[in-house]
Scaffold this active site. Structure first.
Site, PDB file in Angstrom:
ATOM      1  N   CYS A  75      42.255  28.789  36.320  1.00 45.08           N
ATOM      2  CA  CYS A  75      43.349  29.766  36.470  1.00 45.08           C
ATOM      3  C   CYS A  75      44.559  29.365  35.629  1.00 45.08           C
ATOM      4  CB  CYS A  75      43.844  29.845  37.914  1.00 45.08           C
ATOM      5  SG  CYS A  75      42.616  30.219  39.137  1.00 45.08           S
ATOM      6  N   HIS A  93      47.066  32.601  43.505  1.00 45.04           N
ATOM      7  CA  HIS A  93      45.828  33.343  43.250  1.00 45.04           C
ATOM      8  C   HIS A  93      45.038  33.360  44.549  1.00 45.04           C
ATOM      9  CE1 HIS A  93      42.239  34.984  41.737  1.00 45.04           C
ATOM     10  NE2 HIS A  93      41.567  33.845  41.685  1.00 45.04           N
ATOM     11  N   HIS A  95      41.879  35.091  47.058  1.00 45.80           N
ATOM     12  CA  HIS A  95      40.617  35.829  47.145  1.00 45.80           C
ATOM     13  C   HIS A  95      40.606  36.620  48.453  1.00 45.80           C
ATOM     14  CE1 HIS A  95      38.030  33.177  44.209  1.00 45.80           C
ATOM     15  NE2 HIS A  95      39.049  33.775  43.621  1.00 45.80           N
ATOM     16  N   GLU A 124      56.010  50.942  55.453  1.00 47.13           N
ATOM     17  CA  GLU A 124      57.206  50.106  55.629  1.00 47.13           C
ATOM     18  C   GLU A 124      57.183  48.827  54.786  1.00 47.13           C
ATOM     19  OE1 GLU A 124      59.953  50.702  56.947  1.00 47.13           O
ATOM     20  OE2 GLU A 124      60.887  48.746  57.243  1.00 47.13           O
ATOM     21  N   HIS A 174      37.336  40.764  43.078  1.00 45.34           N
ATOM     22  CA  HIS A 174      37.659  39.346  42.953  1.00 45.34           C
ATOM     23  C   HIS A 174      38.872  38.946  43.819  1.00 45.34           C
ATOM     24  CE1 HIS A 174      38.526  35.903  39.819  1.00 45.34           C
ATOM     25  NE2 HIS A 174      38.928  35.575  41.024  1.00 45.34           N
TER      26      HIS A 174
END
Ligand code: ZN
Length: 220
Positions: A75, A93, A95, A124, A174
């Site tokens: 990443c 990141h 999942h 909201e 993903h």
């Protein structure tokens, strides 16, 4: 709190939410001219402060973890894109299952074909997203997934530039990359987006009208 400790604490907390299970997901925090990143391919809930990588702003490792078998996350170029293009203070990141399911509902666009969009309005929690109010339409870009995480970099960068009002880019089937001015800000943005994606999926599941669909119809 020490940055390394903060990454470990966030990994533990996100593990309980199902955002970083099965060694997936990741967290990175910038402090001054250093970027801290959790390692790749390890159980995120068990990461120790000595396992964290430290990079310069160009992404060159300046301090490796105590354990030399640990690898820098794939990443990394994606995290660096948020620091580079959005001046982020932290990037998450996730999942998240809620985001994953919502990406499957993202509407395909003709141009550019690699970015789909999820629209949210009149919920909201939109007010928790930077620069958005209850009646605003928040557009979350969704890029197509690739076999390797690092191959997402080009389309993620393009989506960041095409959707300057979004603090996140989701990846179809993903998960999501979310950033903020600080670790706390990135965390709250990720929480709001997870909630909004869950709301979208559940509205669909329950056959309830999604306020974003009414706006899409009205403007078409
Ligand atoms: Zn991932």
């Amino acid at each position: 709190m020490d940055i390394r400790e903060q990454i470990c604490a966030m990994c533990r907390s996100f593990y309980t939410l199902g955002w970083v299970s099965g060694t997936g997901g990741g967290i990175s925090i910038r402090h001054a001219d250093r970027i801290y990143m959790a390692p790749s391919g390890v159980e995120k809930e068990r990461i120790q402060p000595t396992d964290i990588f430290v990079l310069d702003l160009q992404g060159n490792p300046v301090e490796g973890p105590g354990n030399p078998t640990l690898k820098l996350t794939e990443c990394a170029p994606l995290f660096l894109s948020a620091y580079d293009l959005r001046n982020a203070g932290a990037v998450i990141h996730s999942h998240s299952m809620n985001v994953l399911l919502a990406t499957m509902l993202a509407e395909r666009r003709a141009h550019p074909e690699f970015v789909s969009v999820l629209r949210f309005t009149q919920l909201e929690m939109i007010k928790g997203l930077a620069g958005h109010g209850y009646n605003d339409v928040y557009e979350l870009p969704v890029i197509d997934n690739t076999p390797r995480e690092c191959e997402l970099t080009d389309t993620l960068r393009q989506a960041m530039q095409l959707f300057p009002r979004s603090n996140a880019v989701a990846v179809r089937n993903h998960g999501i990359y979310v950033w903020g001015d600080s670790a706390t800000h990135a965390k709250t943005q990720a929480e709001c987006l997870d909630y909004l994606c869950e709301a979208k999926v559940r509205m669909r599941q329950l056959g309830l009208p999604d306020p974003a669909d009414a706006i899409a119809v009205a403007s078409s």
